[in-house]
Design an enzyme around this catalytic site. Structure first.
Site, mmCIF file in Angstrom:
data_model
loop_
_atom_site.group_PDB
_atom_site.id
_atom_site.type_symbol
_atom_site.label_atom_id
_atom_site.label_comp_id
_atom_site.label_asym_id
_atom_site.label_seq_id
_atom_site.Cartn_x
_atom_site.Cartn_y
_atom_site.Cartn_z
ATOM 1 N N ASP A 19 0.853 -1.199 0.000
ATOM 2 C CA ASP A 19 0.000 0.000 0.000
ATOM 3 C C ASP A 19 0.888 1.248 0.000
ATOM 4 O OD1 ASP A 19 -2.605 -1.443 0.408
ATOM 5 O OD2 ASP A 19 -1.554 -2.087 2.207
ATOM 6 N N TYR A 195 5.185 -14.261 -0.043
ATOM 7 C CA TYR A 195 4.433 -14.399 1.204
ATOM 8 C C TYR A 195 4.872 -15.695 1.885
ATOM 9 C CZ TYR A 195 1.635 -10.749 -0.936
ATOM 10 O OH TYR A 195 1.245 -9.580 -1.521
ATOM 11 N N ARG A 272 5.916 -10.502 -5.275
ATOM 12 C CA ARG A 272 4.561 -10.687 -4.746
ATOM 13 C C ARG A 272 3.765 -9.393 -4.928
ATOM 14 N NH1 ARG A 272 6.236 -10.316 1.703
ATOM 15 N NH2 ARG A 272 5.641 -8.125 1.933
ATOM 16 N N GLU A 274 2.017 -6.193 -5.589
ATOM 17 C CA GLU A 274 1.726 -5.351 -6.745
ATOM 18 C C GLU A 274 2.974 -4.602 -7.237
ATOM 19 O OE1 GLU A 274 -2.149 -3.753 -6.546
ATOM 20 O OE2 GLU A 274 -1.595 -1.976 -7.689
ATOM 21 N N ASP A 275 3.628 -3.908 -6.332
ATOM 22 C CA ASP A 275 4.748 -3.087 -6.798
ATOM 23 C C ASP A 275 5.950 -3.941 -7.198
ATOM 24 O OD1 ASP A 275 5.843 -0.400 -7.246
ATOM 25 O OD2 ASP A 275 7.259 -0.969 -5.699
HETATM 26 O O1 TRH Z 1 4.241 -6.062 0.493
HETATM 27 P P1 TRH Z 1 3.331 -6.534 -0.553
HETATM 28 O O2 TRH Z 1 2.848 -7.887 -0.438
HETATM 29 O O3 TRH Z 1 2.148 -5.572 -0.619
HETATM 30 C C1 TRH Z 1 0.821 -5.679 -0.822
HETATM 31 C C2 TRH Z 1 -0.014 -5.661 0.402
HETATM 32 O O4 TRH Z 1 -0.240 -6.980 0.780
HETATM 33 C C3 TRH Z 1 -1.243 -4.907 0.158
HETATM 34 O O5 TRH Z 1 -2.169 -5.013 1.195
HETATM 35 C C4 TRH Z 1 -1.870 -5.304 -1.158
HETATM 36 O O6 TRH Z 1 -2.860 -4.351 -1.359
HETATM 37 C C5 TRH Z 1 -0.869 -5.235 -2.280
HETATM 38 O O7 TRH Z 1 0.269 -5.984 -1.985
HETATM 39 C C6 TRH Z 1 -1.410 -5.768 -3.576
HETATM 40 O O8 TRH Z 1 4.072 -6.444 -1.994
HETATM 41 P P2 TRH Z 1 4.426 -5.266 -2.999
HETATM 42 O O9 TRH Z 1 3.200 -4.659 -3.602
HETATM 43 O O10 TRH Z 1 5.363 -5.845 -3.937
HETATM 44 O O11 TRH Z 1 5.131 -4.159 -2.132
HETATM 45 C C7 TRH Z 1 6.390 -4.276 -1.571
HETATM 46 C C8 TRH Z 1 7.076 -2.919 -1.564
HETATM 47 O O12 TRH Z 1 8.176 -2.942 -0.686
HETATM 48 C C9 TRH Z 1 7.605 -2.498 -2.922
HETATM 49 O O13 TRH Z 1 7.404 -1.116 -3.117
HETATM 50 C C10 TRH Z 1 9.111 -2.770 -2.810
HETATM 51 C C11 TRH Z 1 9.334 -2.450 -1.357
HETATM 52 N N1 TRH Z 1 10.531 -3.021 -0.742
HETATM 53 C C12 TRH Z 1 11.601 -2.165 -0.452
HETATM 54 O O14 TRH Z 1 11.556 -0.981 -0.800
HETATM 55 N N2 TRH Z 1 12.687 -2.679 0.193
HETATM 56 C C13 TRH Z 1 12.765 -3.980 0.565
HETATM 57 O O15 TRH Z 1 13.789 -4.397 1.124
HETATM 58 C C14 TRH Z 1 11.666 -4.845 0.252
HETATM 59 C C15 TRH Z 1 11.740 -6.298 0.644
HETATM 60 C C16 TRH Z 1 10.568 -4.334 -0.386
#
Ligand code: TRH
Length: 388
Positions: A19, A195, A272, A274-275
């Site tokens: 998020d 996850y 995993r 979205e981003d």
């Molecule tokens: O963390 P996510 O699983 O995020 C989500 C949430 O579950 C949320 O509720 C849901 O709405 C969404 O997914 C679809 O995974 P995501 O989206 O890949 O986000 C992780 C973020 O963390 C991404 O911007 C990269 C960042 N990140 C860092 O900047 N440094 C790190 O060391 C790591 C491991 C991640």
């Protein structure tokens, strides 16, 4: 000349990092590339600190990368800006909504939805939804087609990636500054950001007994529990341990600006949410998407929709290989047989990933599109306050 609007982005952290991950990336890009004025209302500074270590957890107000960051509750006294964006349908307070209704010139109100490759995205993108108080909310859908709202991609991202990958020293320097010792020679580097998942033993064992050394970089998070169970130890952040051909690194969090480098340096990315899912595609690496589990198996439909697009022009073998491994990963099945198939196909998967990334690059990025849409919606309100 571009109009500078005052944007209010609202981020409620449901769980994990996505998020705030998506919100922070968009906020920074709106400021850096579109000269917009951005205020971010956030309810979980602890989650934010993992991807933005310089954030102060209790500051009433702070500015980072040109973005003004304030606690969620500040909306109770805030006067709305020109543009209001609810990230992922997070609910604004009634007090703020009533301010929107009372504003003489109604702000442009958007709800930025979750990313999906499903066809319904094209139908729903930018659909208006009249709200009480005479204001309309628009649904903004990111996506993979020209009729969708696009994907977040910074203007210089691809050039940065390419120049980073062309410099032989870049990887070494990056790994050193990220606190990662060099992997064994010719090692296959696998980045694991998934996850929680049971049944990793077969996969870990296969890597430990493979001929080629494997470096497994495990990002912080719940998947470490299953890795530790197999290791029969508690690997702490920053620690490294080996079993046969497999060396496991427990990574610390890295700032979001540097997350791409982990993907660029890896040979296989397990991502995993979205981003990170989108970043792995911009990294143009063979990847596995651990999709966020949803009720009613909505995630299965999303996964299939993406695979249909991603593999539309792939040969049968590549298609089968991808589907086997992605399905095994997402359904919690034993991974060992599908992994061997996946590794054998890495050169073809790599070529495919690059082709996909090049095709996606032709799309206008999300921030550019949203700025343009907002300008159009705003212009239909002649006296909207904006600094020119
Ligand atoms: O963390 P996510 O699983 O995020 C989500 C949430 O579950 C949320 O509720 C849901 O709405 C969404 O997914 C679809 O995974 P995501 O989206 O890949 O986000 C992780 C973020 O963390 C991404 O911007 C990269 C960042 N990140 C860092 O900047 N440094 C790190 O060391 C790591 C491991 C991640």
């Amino acid at each position: 000349m571009k109009v500078q609007y005052r944007w209010d982005l609202f981020c409620h952290v449901v769980d994990n990092l996505g998020d705030i991950g998506v919100t922070w990336r968009l906020a920074r890009q709106l400021v850096a590339e579109h000269q917009q004025q951005v205020r971010l209302f956030l309810d979980d500074f602890k989650a934010f600190s993992h991807i933005c270590p310089q954030v102060q957890l209790r500051a009433a107000e702070q500015t980072l990368s040109g973005v003004q960051i304030v606690p969620w509750a500040r909306q109770l006294q805030a006067t709305p800006g020109d543009v209001v964006v609810e990230m992922f349908g997070c609910r604004l307070t009634d007090a703020f909504i009533s301010q929107l209704g009372k504003a003489q010139i109604k702000p442009v109100w958007l709800n930025l939805e979750h990313l999906s490759a499903e066809t319904l995205v094209d139908l729903h993108h930018l659909k208006p939804s009249p709200q009480s108080g005479g204001i309309t909310k628009y649904f903004y859908y990111p996506g993979f087609t020209d009729k969708s709202g696009g994907l977040i991609r910074e203007a210089n991202l691809i050039a940065q990636r390419d120049s980073w990958q062309m410099q032989p020293t870049a990887k070494r320097i990056a790994m050193r500054t990220l606190g990662l010792p060099p992997p064994p020679d010719h090692a296959l580097i696998v980045l694991l950001f998934s996850y929680a998942r049971q049944r990793l033993e077969g996969w870990l064992h296969t890597m430990a007994t493979s001929e080629r050394p494997v470096a497994l970089w495990v990002c912080p998070g719940p998947v470490m529990t299953a890795v530790n169970a197999w290791l029969d130890m508690q690997l702490q952040t920053g620690q490294i341990t080996s079993r046969g051909s497999l060396t496991i690194y427990a990574l610390p969090y890295v700032a979001q600006e540097r997350f791409d480098e982990l993907l660029w340096a890896a040979d296989v990315c397990i991502v995993r949410g979205e981003d990170s899912f989108v970043r792995a595609q911009w990294a143009a690496k063979p990847f596995i998407w651990h999709i966020y589990p949803q009720e009613d198996s909505a995630h299965d439909r999303k996964l299939d929709a993406f695979l249909d697009r991603y593999l539309a022009d792939a040969g049968t073998d590549l298609r089968d290989t991808m589907i086997h491994f992605w399905t095994a990963w997402n359904r919690g099945l034993d991974l060992a047989p599908a992994w061997l198939e996946f590794v054998d196909s890495l050169p073809a998967l790599q070529r495919h990933a690059l082709k996909w990334s090049r095709a996606l690059q032709t799309q206008t990025d999300l921030a550019s599109q949203i700025v343009q849409e907002v300008s159009q919606l705003a212009e239909s309100r002649p006296s909207l306050t904006a600094t020119r």
